[in-house]
Design an enzyme around this catalytic site. Structure first.
Site, PDB file in Angstrom:
ATOM      1  N   SER A 154       0.915  -1.162   0.176  1.00  0.00           N
ATOM      2  CA  SER A 154       0.035  -0.055   0.038  1.00  0.00           C
ATOM      3  C   SER A 154       0.751   1.188  -0.084  1.00  0.00           C
ATOM      4  O   SER A 154       1.972   1.210   0.548  1.00  0.00           O
ATOM      5  CB  SER A 154      -0.858  -0.275   1.270  1.00  0.00           C
ATOM      6  OG  SER A 154      -1.580   1.180   1.481  1.00  0.00           O
ATOM      7  N   TYR A 200      -2.012  -1.573  10.353  1.00  0.00           N
ATOM      8  CA  TYR A 200      -1.988  -1.706   8.921  1.00  0.00           C
ATOM      9  C   TYR A 200      -0.751  -1.163   8.293  1.00  0.00           C
ATOM     10  O   TYR A 200       0.000  -1.983   7.590  1.00  0.00           O
ATOM     11  CB  TYR A 200      -3.475  -1.193   8.306  1.00  0.00           C
ATOM     12  CG  TYR A 200      -3.359  -1.023   6.854  1.00  0.00           C
ATOM     13  CD1 TYR A 200      -3.755  -2.101   6.442  1.00  0.00           C
ATOM     14  CD2 TYR A 200      -3.013  -0.167   5.889  1.00  0.00           C
ATOM     15  CE1 TYR A 200      -4.096  -2.192   5.011  1.00  0.00           C
ATOM     16  CE2 TYR A 200      -3.224  -0.195   4.556  1.00  0.00           C
ATOM     17  CZ  TYR A 200      -3.795  -1.300   4.076  1.00  0.00           C
ATOM     18  OH  TYR A 200      -4.162  -1.426   2.670  1.00  0.00           O
ATOM     19  N   SER A 256       2.179  -3.244   8.844  1.00  0.00           N
ATOM     20  CA  SER A 256       2.094  -4.676   7.993  1.00  0.00           C
ATOM     21  C   SER A 256       2.256  -4.494   6.502  1.00  0.00           C
ATOM     22  O   SER A 256       3.099  -5.188   5.816  1.00  0.00           O
ATOM     23  CB  SER A 256       0.690  -5.366   7.977  1.00  0.00           C
ATOM     24  OG  SER A 256      -0.157  -4.580   7.369  1.00  0.00           O
ATOM     25  N   LYS A 257       2.089  -3.223   6.060  1.00  0.00           N
ATOM     26  CA  LYS A 257       2.336  -3.074   4.627  1.00  0.00           C
ATOM     27  C   LYS A 257       3.770  -2.766   4.485  1.00  0.00           C
ATOM     28  O   LYS A 257       4.520  -2.896   3.390  1.00  0.00           O
ATOM     29  CB  LYS A 257       1.490  -1.603   4.097  1.00  0.00           C
ATOM     30  CG  LYS A 257      -0.015  -2.253   4.279  1.00  0.00           C
ATOM     31  CD  LYS A 257      -0.134  -3.164   2.960  1.00  0.00           C
ATOM     32  CE  LYS A 257      -1.577  -3.972   3.370  1.00  0.00           C
ATOM     33  NZ  LYS A 257      -1.781  -4.899   2.261  1.00  0.00           N
ATOM     34  N   ILE A 275      -8.536   2.693  -3.791  1.00  0.00           N
ATOM     35  CA  ILE A 275      -9.209   2.210  -4.845  1.00  0.00           C
ATOM     36  C   ILE A 275     -10.305   1.527  -4.605  1.00  0.00           C
ATOM     37  O   ILE A 275     -10.600   1.316  -3.248  1.00  0.00           O
ATOM     38  CB  ILE A 275      -8.193   0.659  -5.126  1.00  0.00           C
ATOM     39  CG1 ILE A 275      -6.653   1.116  -5.353  1.00  0.00           C
ATOM     40  CG2 ILE A 275      -8.850  -0.012  -6.304  1.00  0.00           C
ATOM     41  CD1 ILE A 275      -6.188   1.862  -6.610  1.00  0.00           C
TER      42      ILE A 275
END
Ligand code: NAD
Length: 260
Positions: A141, A156, A159-160, A189
């Site tokens: 991401s 998040y 993790s990305k 998206i």
């Protein structure tokens, strides 16, 4: 057809980016094994691919469960005799909360699905990809790589960022087997990821006001589509990208340059 005779595994292919990529890979001749937590969704994608003359099958798999991931990889290879393309894409936004409030279980859930899930699918694919070489594509991401202003997304984003570090380690380690490993970093998206996004009430306490110019996707004035991302996945899956490995590619219409 660019992928005639190839076999692909796509995780999180019941929806959004994974679904669009599975359809795109199948349209180019790949046989596609569709993994998702939600089998009904996944089966619908299989039906759509079959309706277009493509070949696919679905398995209900939690990508954070080692045994399930291993079994799914073996099943794909037993069915079609080889493995060439792995799109490790399943992911959740998870709980969005101040770091002080985020529980260890909430942290684990996001990191286990997004990061450990990527490791597990990559690991279980290596023995099969080694035979003919192949391409692994990981959905990371802009968050955690170029953007750090989405407050509350600490698990998040971590993790990305971890996925990109893992991708680079894997690219170098697996180059000797002609296995290429790359990551894609989408901006916003339009998908169903909102269903796996859980903002907490405490989030308002840590929000930092950020003033953007009007709109935050300068190139197209709005979020990208899963189909636009699928075209990048097809490029990285095919021999058109044969000299590209160890690279993250941003697909965000310049969004992350504005927010970074
Ligand atoms: P989506 O929710 O539309 O699709 C994700 C799919 O993954 C769903 O069908 C879901 O059931 C499945 N899934 C969730 N947890 C799973 C698990 N444990 N095991 C197996 N399958 C599981 O979301 P999307 O936007 O297409 O997300 C795909 C990837 O793209 C994610 O890794 C996400 O982090 C990343 N991403 C999305 C955006 C965006 O704006 N949509 C931006 C950047 C990165």
């Amino acid at each position: 057809m660019k992928l005639q005779g190839k076999v692909a595994i796509v995780s999180g292919a019941g929806s959004g980016i994974g679904k669009a990529a599975a359809i795109k890979l199948a349209a180019q001749g790949a046989k596609v094994c569709i993994l998702d937590l939600k089998e009904k969704r996944a089966q619908k994608v299989v039906d759509e691919i079959s309706g277009n003359g493509g070949i696919a099958f679905a398995m209900e798999v939690d990508v954070s469960e080692p045994d399930q991931v291993k079994r799914a990889t073996q099943e794909a290879v037993e069915r079609w005799g080889r493995l060439d393309i792995v799109f490790a894409n399943a992911g959740i936004n998870g709980t969005l909360a101040p770091i002080e409030e985020l529980s260890p279980d909430e942290w684990d859930k996001t990191v286990e699905i997004n990061l450990k899930g990527t490791f597990l699918l990559t690991q279980s694919s290596i023995p099969h990809l080694k035979k003919n070489g192949g391409s692994i594509i990981i959905t990371s991401s802009i968050n955690g790589n170029r953007v750090f202003s989405n407050i509350g997304m600490s698990a998040y984003s971590t993790s990305k960022a971890g996925q990109v570090a893992f991708m680079k380690m894997a690219a170098l380690e697996l180059a000797r087997y002609k296995i290429r490993v790359n990551a894609i970093c989408p901006g916003a998206i339009e998908t169903n990821i909102g269903q796996n996004t859980h903002p907490t009430d405490e989030l308002n306490q840590i929000k930092i006001p950020v003033d953007f110019p009007e709109g935050n996707q300068p190139l197209e004035g709005g979020p990208g589509s899963p189909e636009q991302v699928a075209k990048l996945v097809l490029f990285l899956a095919s021999d058109d990208s044969s000299h590209i490995s160890g690279t993250e590619i941003y697909i965000d219409g310049t969004e992350s340059l504005l927010q970074g």
